[in-house]
Scaffold this motif. Sequence first.
Motif, short mmCIF file in Angstrom:
data_model
loop_
_atom_site.label_atom_id
_atom_site.label_comp_id
_atom_site.label_asym_id
_atom_site.label_seq_id
_atom_site.Cartn_x
_atom_site.Cartn_y
_atom_site.Cartn_z
N ALA A 32 1.02 -1.08 -0.09
CA ALA A 32 -0.04 0.00 0.06
C ALA A 32 0.71 1.24 -0.01
N ASP A 33 1.57 1.42 -1.06
CA ASP A 33 2.51 2.58 -1.35
C ASP A 33 2.20 3.33 -2.44
N CYS A 34 2.68 4.63 -2.76
CA CYS A 34 2.25 5.34 -3.55
C CYS A 34 2.41 4.79 -5.11
N LEU A 35 3.50 3.96 -5.44
CA LEU A 35 3.38 3.35 -6.73
C LEU A 35 2.28 2.31 -6.89
N GLY A 36 2.15 1.52 -5.68
CA GLY A 36 1.14 0.52 -5.88
C GLY A 36 -0.41 1.23 -5.82
N PHE A 37 -0.54 2.36 -5.19
CA PHE A 37 -1.73 3.19 -5.48
C PHE A 37 -2.02 3.40 -6.85
N CYS A 38 -0.97 4.31 -7.52
CA CYS A 38 -1.04 4.79 -8.81
C CYS A 38 -1.32 3.45 -9.95
N ARG A 39 -0.77 2.43 -9.77
CA ARG A 39 -0.83 1.38 -10.59
C ARG A 39 -2.14 0.64 -10.55
N ALA A 40 -2.82 0.82 -9.14
CA ALA A 40 -4.13 0.12 -9.00
C ALA A 40 -5.14 1.03 -9.72
N THR A 41 -4.98 2.50 -9.80
CA THR A 41 -5.93 3.30 -10.25
C THR A 41 -5.91 3.04 -11.98
N ALA A 42 -4.55 2.86 -12.54
CA ALA A 42 -4.36 2.71 -13.76
C ALA A 42 -4.99 1.40 -14.35
N ARG A 43 -4.84 0.32 -13.54
CA ARG A 43 -5.52 -0.85 -13.86
C ARG A 43 -7.02 -0.94 -13.70
N ALA A 44 -7.74 0.05 -13.09
CA ALA A 44 -8.95 0.19 -12.74
C ALA A 44 -9.51 0.91 -13.91
N MET A 45 -8.82 1.87 -14.50
CA MET A 45 -9.11 2.94 -15.64
C MET A 45 -8.85 2.07 -17.01
N THR A 46 -7.99 1.39 -17.08
CA THR A 46 -7.55 0.62 -18.55
C THR A 46 -7.56 -1.01 -18.54
N GLY A 47 -7.48 -1.53 -17.25
CA GLY A 47 -7.63 -2.90 -17.35
C GLY A 47 -6.11 -3.34 -17.52
N THR A 48 -5.27 -2.75 -17.45
CA THR A 48 -3.76 -3.00 -17.72
C THR A 48 -2.89 -2.31 -16.52
N ASP A 49 -1.92 -3.27 -16.10
CA ASP A 49 -0.87 -2.42 -15.23
C ASP A 49 0.36 -2.00 -16.07
N PRO A 50 0.63 -0.58 -15.99
CA PRO A 50 1.49 -0.07 -16.89
C PRO A 50 2.73 -0.46 -16.39
N ILE A 51 3.22 -0.95 -15.30
CA ILE A 51 4.45 -1.29 -14.78
C ILE A 51 4.56 -2.77 -14.12
N PRO A 52 4.02 -3.79 -15.14
CA PRO A 52 3.83 -5.03 -14.65
C PRO A 52 5.12 -5.81 -14.06
N ASP A 53 6.20 -5.56 -14.52
CA ASP A 53 7.26 -6.31 -14.02
C ASP A 53 8.31 -5.98 -12.75
N LEU A 54 7.49 -5.04 -11.99
CA LEU A 54 8.16 -4.71 -10.83
C LEU A 54 8.33 -5.80 -9.73
N PRO A 55 9.56 -5.96 -9.33
CA PRO A 55 9.72 -6.98 -8.20
C PRO A 55 9.13 -6.52 -6.96
N ALA A 56 8.75 -7.78 -6.18
CA ALA A 56 8.39 -7.57 -4.84
C ALA A 56 9.14 -6.72 -3.98
N TYR A 57 8.59 -6.05 -2.95
CA TYR A 57 9.75 -5.44 -1.95
C TYR A 57 8.62 -5.03 -0.72
N ALA A 58 9.45 -5.04 0.37
CA ALA A 58 8.82 -4.80 1.57
C ALA A 58 9.50 -3.84 2.46
N SER A 59 10.21 -2.82 1.74
CA SER A 59 10.93 -1.67 2.73
C SER A 59 11.55 -0.83 1.47
N GLU A 60 11.87 0.48 1.94
CA GLU A 60 12.47 1.40 1.03
C GLU A 60 13.72 0.78 0.37
#
Length: 142
Positions: A34-62
């Motif tokens: 639940a970070d800022c980029l995840g928020f942006c990606r979720a809104t893009a998926r909602a609007m377009t049905g596509t994640d514009p940055i699908p290849d981002l590796p998992a992370y749990a810290s800065e």
Amino acid sequence: MIGGTMINRREGWELRLSAEIRDWDGRAFVWGSADCLGFCRATARAMTGTDPIPDLPAYASEYEAARGLVGLGYRSIAELIDAHLPRVPVALARRGDWVMGDAAGALPGAMGVVTGRHAVHLAERGPVRRPVLDAEAAWRIG
């Protein structure tokens, strides 16, 4: 455009964008889920049905997020987004586009989603609004 493929906003994107933003109301900032980029990606998926940055590796810290960017060959979030989305002048950012800029309660350089004259950024205690024209950069979604 993602990797040469044009993404388009689906019919009814306005309602889906509003619903997605409401779904994030009250969510606390958590790296990787639940970070800022995840928020942006979720809104893009909602609007377009596509994640514009699908290849981002998992992370749990800065640190893990920064290490993941470097592992993909990028020096910053802005550079990552530039590789996936067209940058537009901040003054031309429209509803649903992404912006980057400081927001009260959010990390410096936080990503946000344009909702009109303001952008919603995910801060430590949930979404905050900031004037779009205060952003440093903007990218087109669909």
